[in-house]
Design an enzyme around this catalytic site. Structure first.
Site: not given
Length: 256
Positions: A19, A143
Site C-alpha cells: 500500500s 490494495d
C-alpha cells in the site's frame, strides 16, 4: 524512520512494501540514500495539498455515481509517481524491491517483482472504495493491505537476517469494539492485519532479528478512514518518528 536509519548508515539490501509502503519503498529502492528522504517529503507535501485526493464533495459523489465503485480517479496518483519515481521498471532500481497487491480473481496475494514499476505500485495502493482496481495482464488488483499489510514474513522468506519494520503507527493503539457503523469494517480489517503481523513475528526463525521501529506518536491515528484526506499532521508525525527511531537505534547500538 527512514531518515534515522540512513543517518546511521543502515542501507537496505531488500525492500518489501504494501500500500503506502509500496510508494515509499519504491522510492527508497530507487535511491537508497538520504536524498530519498527529501524526495519522499516532497511526495507527502503534494499529498498534503490534496493533489491526489482532490475534489469537492460533489465531485467525489459524482465520481462514485459515475463509476459505482470509487471516489477518486487514479490518474493524479499516477502523475505523482511519474513525477517522483526516477525509474520506470523494477530492473532500474538500485535495491531489490517487491510490493504486494490483492488479486480479485484469485482472492490471493500477488507479489510484483519485475516489469513496469508504476503499475505495480498503483495496484498495491488501490484502496477499496477510494481508488479503482488496477488491471494488469487481464487480472484486477486492490490494495495489498487486504492480504499482507506488514510483510515481515515475505522479507524473511526472501532471506533477510535483519528486518526493520517501518509502519504507519496504528499498531500502537489498542483496538476497541466499533461504536459507529463506519467503524465496523475498519476494526475488522485492523484485526486481520494485526493478526497476520503477530503471526509473522511469532514465526520468525532463530537467527533473524526484527526491529519494529517506533512511530513516536503519543496519540497514534485511529482506524476511522473518514478524514483520509487530512494530511495536516504528517510533518509533525514525520519528525516524531525520526526522533523516536533515533533513540531506538541508539539503544540498540548501546545494547539496551
Amino acid at each position: 524512520m527512514l531518515q534515522a536509519l540512513l543517518e546511521r548508515g543502515i542501507r537496505p539490501d531488500l525492500v518489501v512494501g504494501t500500500s503506502v509502503g509500496a510508494i515509499n519503498g519504491a522510492l527508497v529502492a530507487a535511491d537508497p540514500t538520504p536524498s530519498a528522504v527529501d524526495r519522499l517529503r516532497r511526495v507527502w507535501e503534494e499529498l498534503a495539498s490534496q493533489r491526489v485526493f482532490a475534489g469537492s464533495v460533489f465531485a467525489r459523489v459524482g465520481t462514485l455515481v459515475r463509476t459505482r465503485t470509487h471516489l477518486h480517479p487514479r490518474e493524479p496518483l499516477r502523475d505523482l509517481l511519474d513525477t517522483h519515481l526516477p525509474v520506470r521498471d523494477f530492473a532500474g532500481l538500485q535495491v531489490p524491491f517487491q510490493c504486494v497487491a490483492a488479486s480479485i480473481e484469485r482472492a490471493a496475494e500477488h507479489w510484483f517483482t519485475e516489469g513496469p514499476l508504476v503499475e505495480a505500485v498503483l495496484a498495491s495502493c488501490a484502496v477499496p472504495g477510494l481508488l479503482p482496481p488496477v488491471e494488469i495482464d487481464g487480472e484486477h488488483y486492490l490494495d495489498g493491505g487486504l492480504v499482507h499489510s506488514i510483510p515481515v514474513g515475505r522479507a524473511v522468506a526472501l532471506g533477510a537476517g535483519t528486518v526493520y519494520v517501518l509502519h504507519v503507527g496504528r499498531i500502537d493503539r489498542p483496538l476497541r469494539p466499533p461504536a459507529r457503523p463506519w467503524e465496523v469494517a475498519t476494526v475488522a480489517f485492523e484485526i486481520a492485519r494485526r493478526h497476520r503481523f503477530a503471526a509473522d513475528l511469532a514465526a520468525t526463525p532463530p537467527g533473524v532479528t526484527v526491529h519494529v521501529l517506533p512511530a513516536g506518536d503519543a496519540a497514534p491515528p485511529g482506524t476511522a478512514n473518514l478524514r483520509y484526506r487530512d494530511f495536516g499532521s504528517v510533518p509533525a508525525r514525520i519528525e516524531q518518528a525520526a526522533a523516536a527511531t533515533r533513540d531506538h537505534l541508539d539503544r540498540i547500538a548501546g545494547g539496551a
